[in-house]
Design a protein around this motif. Sequence first.
Motif, PDB file in Angstrom:
ATOM      1  N   LEU A 122       0.839  -1.199   0.000  1.00 16.70           N
ATOM      2  CA  LEU A 122       0.000   0.000   0.000  1.00 16.70           C
ATOM      3  C   LEU A 122       0.874   1.249   0.000  1.00 16.70           C
ATOM      4  CD1 LEU A 122      -2.468  -1.277   2.719  1.00 16.70           C
ATOM      5  CD2 LEU A 122      -3.047  -0.895   0.320  1.00 16.70           C
ATOM      6  N   GLU A 123       0.276   2.362  -0.349  1.00 16.15           N
ATOM      7  CA  GLU A 123       0.980   3.646  -0.271  1.00 16.15           C
ATOM      8  C   GLU A 123       1.323   3.935   1.194  1.00 16.15           C
ATOM      9  OE1 GLU A 123       1.859   5.615  -2.904  1.00 16.15           O
ATOM     10  OE2 GLU A 123       1.177   3.917  -4.098  1.00 16.15           O
ATOM     11  N   PRO A 124       2.288   4.814   1.447  1.00 17.75           N
ATOM     12  CA  PRO A 124       2.643   5.138   2.848  1.00 17.75           C
ATOM     13  C   PRO A 124       1.485   5.715   3.664  1.00 17.75           C
ATOM     14  CG  PRO A 124       4.364   5.893   1.364  1.00 17.75           C
ATOM     15  CD  PRO A 124       3.218   5.448   0.497  1.00 17.75           C
ATOM     16  N   SER A 125       0.532   6.378   2.993  1.00 10.80           N
ATOM     17  CA  SER A 125      -0.659   6.865   3.689  1.00 10.80           C
ATOM     18  C   SER A 125      -1.865   6.702   2.773  1.00 10.80           C
ATOM     19  CB  SER A 125      -0.496   8.315   4.139  1.00 10.80           C
ATOM     20  OG  SER A 125      -0.439   9.179   3.039  1.00 10.80           O
ATOM     21  N   VAL A 126      -3.012   6.420   3.371  1.00  9.66           N
ATOM     22  CA  VAL A 126      -4.251   6.211   2.612  1.00  9.66           C
ATOM     23  C   VAL A 126      -5.413   6.851   3.364  1.00  9.66           C
ATOM     24  CG1 VAL A 126      -3.463   4.033   1.579  1.00  9.66           C
ATOM     25  CG2 VAL A 126      -4.796   3.984   3.701  1.00  9.66           C
ATOM     26  N   MET A 127      -6.503   7.049   2.655  1.00 11.38           N
ATOM     27  CA  MET A 127      -7.725   7.540   3.275  1.00 11.38           C
ATOM     28  C   MET A 127      -8.577   6.348   3.718  1.00 11.38           C
ATOM     29  SD  MET A 127      -7.320  10.772   3.100  1.00 11.38           S
ATOM     30  CE  MET A 127      -8.871  11.605   3.372  1.00 11.38           C
ATOM     31  N   VAL A 128      -9.181   6.485   4.900  1.00 12.84           N
ATOM     32  CA  VAL A 128     -10.103   5.477   5.428  1.00 12.84           C
ATOM     33  C   VAL A 128     -11.304   6.210   6.032  1.00 12.84           C
ATOM     34  CG1 VAL A 128      -8.385   3.674   5.843  1.00 12.84           C
ATOM     35  CG2 VAL A 128      -8.831   5.381   7.624  1.00 12.84           C
ATOM     36  N   TYR A 129     -12.396   5.480   6.212  1.00 10.94           N
ATOM     37  CA  TYR A 129     -13.637   6.088   6.693  1.00 10.94           C
ATOM     38  C   TYR A 129     -13.763   5.966   8.205  1.00 10.94           C
ATOM     39  CZ  TYR A 129     -18.577   7.235   7.106  1.00 10.94           C
ATOM     40  OH  TYR A 129     -19.779   7.816   7.444  1.00 10.94           O
ATOM     41  N   GLU A 130     -14.024   7.098   8.850  1.00 13.76           N
ATOM     42  CA  GLU A 130     -14.207   7.152  10.303  1.00 13.76           C
ATOM     43  C   GLU A 130     -15.664   7.413  10.651  1.00 13.76           C
ATOM     44  OE1 GLU A 130     -11.764   6.246  11.946  1.00 13.76           O
ATOM     45  OE2 GLU A 130     -10.003   7.525  11.834  1.00 13.76           O
ATOM     46  N   PHE A 131     -16.100   6.836  11.755  1.00  7.69           N
ATOM     47  CA  PHE A 131     -17.430   7.106  12.298  1.00  7.69           C
ATOM     48  C   PHE A 131     -17.356   6.801  13.788  1.00  7.69           C
ATOM     49  CE2 PHE A 131     -21.924   6.084  13.170  1.00  7.69           C
ATOM     50  CZ  PHE A 131     -22.541   7.182  12.597  1.00  7.69           C
ATOM     51  N   HIS A 132     -16.680   7.686  14.529  1.00  7.27           N
ATOM     52  CA  HIS A 132     -16.513   7.403  15.950  1.00  7.27           C
ATOM     53  C   HIS A 132     -16.498   8.663  16.796  1.00  7.27           C
ATOM     54  CE1 HIS A 132     -12.129   7.505  14.662  1.00  7.27           C
ATOM     55  NE2 HIS A 132     -12.212   8.494  15.517  1.00  7.27           N
ATOM     56  N   LYS A 133     -16.760   8.453  18.071  1.00  6.02           N
ATOM     57  CA  LYS A 133     -16.790   9.529  19.071  1.00  6.02           C
ATOM     58  C   LYS A 133     -15.610   9.414  20.026  1.00  6.02           C
ATOM     59  CE  LYS A 133     -19.442  12.556  21.523  1.00  6.02           C
ATOM     60  NZ  LYS A 133     -19.292  13.946  21.303  1.00  6.02           N
ATOM     61  N   TRP A 134     -14.951   8.250  20.033  1.00  4.26           N
ATOM     62  CA  TRP A 134     -13.839   7.998  20.946  1.00  4.26           C
ATOM     63  C   TRP A 134     -12.571   7.718  20.140  1.00  4.26           C
ATOM     64  CZ3 TRP A 134     -14.486   8.268  26.232  1.00  4.26           C
ATOM     65  CH2 TRP A 134     -15.812   8.331  26.688  1.00  4.26           C
ATOM     66  N   THR A 135     -11.437   8.084  20.712  1.00  2.00           N
ATOM     67  CA  THR A 135     -10.144   7.771  20.101  1.00  2.00           C
ATOM     68  C   THR A 135      -9.312   6.973  21.084  1.00  2.00           C
ATOM     69  OG1 THR A 135      -9.097   9.806  20.900  1.00  2.00           O
ATOM     70  CG2 THR A 135     -10.167   9.896  18.736  1.00  2.00           C
ATOM     71  N   ILE A 136      -8.364   6.225  20.548  1.00  2.00           N
ATOM     72  CA  ILE A 136      -7.425   5.453  21.364  1.00  2.00           C
ATOM     73  C   ILE A 136      -6.190   6.328  21.552  1.00  2.00           C
ATOM     74  CG2 ILE A 136      -6.026   3.357  21.468  1.00  2.00           C
ATOM     75  CD1 ILE A 136      -8.097   2.149  19.410  1.00  2.00           C
ATOM     76  N   ASP A 137      -5.802   6.578  22.805  1.00  2.00           N
ATOM     77  CA  ASP A 137      -4.657   7.461  23.059  1.00  2.00           C
ATOM     78  C   ASP A 137      -3.363   6.870  22.501  1.00  2.00           C
ATOM     79  OD1 ASP A 137      -6.414   9.177  24.298  1.00  2.00           O
ATOM     80  OD2 ASP A 137      -5.823   8.631  26.332  1.00  2.00           O
ATOM     81  N   ALA A 147      -0.558   1.845  11.973  1.00  2.00           N
ATOM     82  CA  ALA A 147      -0.959   3.063  11.262  1.00  2.00           C
ATOM     83  C   ALA A 147      -1.586   4.021  12.267  1.00  2.00           C
ATOM     84  CB  ALA A 147      -1.950   2.747  10.149  1.00  2.00           C
ATOM     85  N   THR A 148      -1.370   5.320  12.025  1.00  2.00           N
ATOM     86  CA  THR A 148      -1.931   6.356  12.887  1.00  2.00           C
ATOM     87  C   THR A 148      -2.535   7.461  12.021  1.00  2.00           C
ATOM     88  OG1 THR A 148       0.194   7.502  12.982  1.00  2.00           O
ATOM     89  CG2 THR A 148      -0.288   5.956  14.774  1.00  2.00           C
ATOM     90  N   SER A 149      -3.444   8.221  12.635  1.00  2.00           N
ATOM     91  CA  SER A 149      -4.001   9.416  12.006  1.00  2.00           C
ATOM     92  C   SER A 149      -3.863  10.561  12.999  1.00  2.00           C
ATOM     93  CB  SER A 149      -5.480   9.202  11.659  1.00  2.00           C
ATOM     94  OG  SER A 149      -6.261   9.216  12.839  1.00  2.00           O
ATOM     95  N   LYS A 150      -4.466  11.689  12.685  1.00  2.00           N
ATOM     96  CA  LYS A 150      -4.431  12.821  13.609  1.00  2.00           C
ATOM     97  C   LYS A 150      -5.110  12.483  14.935  1.00  2.00           C
ATOM     98  CE  LYS A 150      -8.580  14.764  11.470  1.00  2.00           C
ATOM     99  NZ  LYS A 150      -9.118  15.886  10.689  1.00  2.00           N
ATOM    100  N   ASP A 151      -5.948  11.447  14.956  1.00  2.00           N
ATOM    101  CA  ASP A 151      -6.648  11.051  16.179  1.00  2.00           C
ATOM    102  C   ASP A 151      -5.899  10.019  17.012  1.00  2.00           C
ATOM    103  OD1 ASP A 151      -8.782  12.726  15.641  1.00  2.00           O
ATOM    104  OD2 ASP A 151      -9.928  11.181  14.592  1.00  2.00           O
ATOM    105  N   GLY A 152      -4.837   9.420  16.466  1.00  2.00           N
ATOM    106  CA  GLY A 152      -4.114   8.389  17.205  1.00  2.00           C
ATOM    107  C   GLY A 152      -4.047   7.090  16.426  1.00  2.00           C
ATOM    108  N   PRO A 153      -3.841   5.958  17.114  1.00  2.27           N
ATOM    109  CA  PRO A 153      -3.733   4.665  16.426  1.00  2.27           C
ATOM    110  C   PRO A 153      -4.999   4.327  15.640  1.00  2.27           C
ATOM    111  CG  PRO A 153      -2.971   4.477  18.690  1.00  2.27           C
ATOM    112  CD  PRO A 153      -3.606   5.821  18.560  1.00  2.27           C
ATOM    113  N   GLU A 154      -4.791   3.853  14.412  1.00  2.00           N
ATOM    114  CA  GLU A 154      -5.897   3.459  13.534  1.00  2.00           C
ATOM    115  C   GLU A 154      -5.874   1.968  13.206  1.00  2.00           C
ATOM    116  OE1 GLU A 154      -8.432   5.184  12.366  1.00  2.00           O
ATOM    117  OE2 GLU A 154      -7.845   7.178  13.050  1.00  2.00           O
ATOM    118  N   LEU A 155      -4.685   1.380  13.173  1.00  2.00           N
ATOM    119  CA  LEU A 155      -4.520  -0.039  12.852  1.00  2.00           C
ATOM    120  C   LEU A 155      -3.452  -0.593  13.774  1.00  2.00           C
ATOM    121  CD1 LEU A 155      -5.049  -2.488  10.885  1.00  2.00           C
ATOM    122  CD2 LEU A 155      -3.128  -1.612   9.540  1.00  2.00           C
TER     123      LEU A 155
END
Length: 195
Positions: A122-137, A147-155
């Motif tokens: 995969l590319e170094p960064s990709v778009m994924v769909y979010e639908f959440h109210k909580w983030t993992i620190d 993988a991480t996003s501006k909200d924290g760990p994603e994968l």
Amino acid sequence: MNVLLVDNKSAHLVRLKQLIESTFGVVTFRLHDPRDMAPTDVEWADLVVFSGGWGRSIVKNPQTFKRMVDLCVEHRKPTIGICLGAEAIAVYFGSRLSELPVRRVGNVRMHFTDDFHGAAGLEPSVMVYEFHKWTIDTVQPPLIALATSKDGPELFKHTDLPLWGMQFHPEVERLGNKGRAVFEYVASQLRLPKG
């Protein structure tokens, strides 16, 4: 293939079932509320998937979600947690959650670790769909963030058990996002039989 789909009241349950079927072929589902899971359900399954959720909080229902993850850990069952399901796995292993002021809805860019995106093709960064109210620190060992996003760990995944968490929704395809490709790669790493 037998899939125990733990329904945490996901708004995307139909799409999630379709993603699982398109990835694995012929699938027999058992759909369960996390409060009703039994050891025999986990033993029956080749794969357990914890769906995302709506109106349920890990913070308010810690024992329900601890037991849900505990059954899969105890049986060393291949497990994928999505959104709330990923949060449950992270909390089980010592992570903390933070509540967003406004629910995150839509595509977000996530960045892979160098090792992961190279192996997954995969590319170094990709778009994924979010639908959440909580983030993992953060994720704590024995979990490692892939993988991480501006909200924290994603994968993330467990270093010894076949446990994976996706804070995003791979079942929702919007504007060319790559959640499905990430899900398919994770599925290939679980080395499960195709139906």
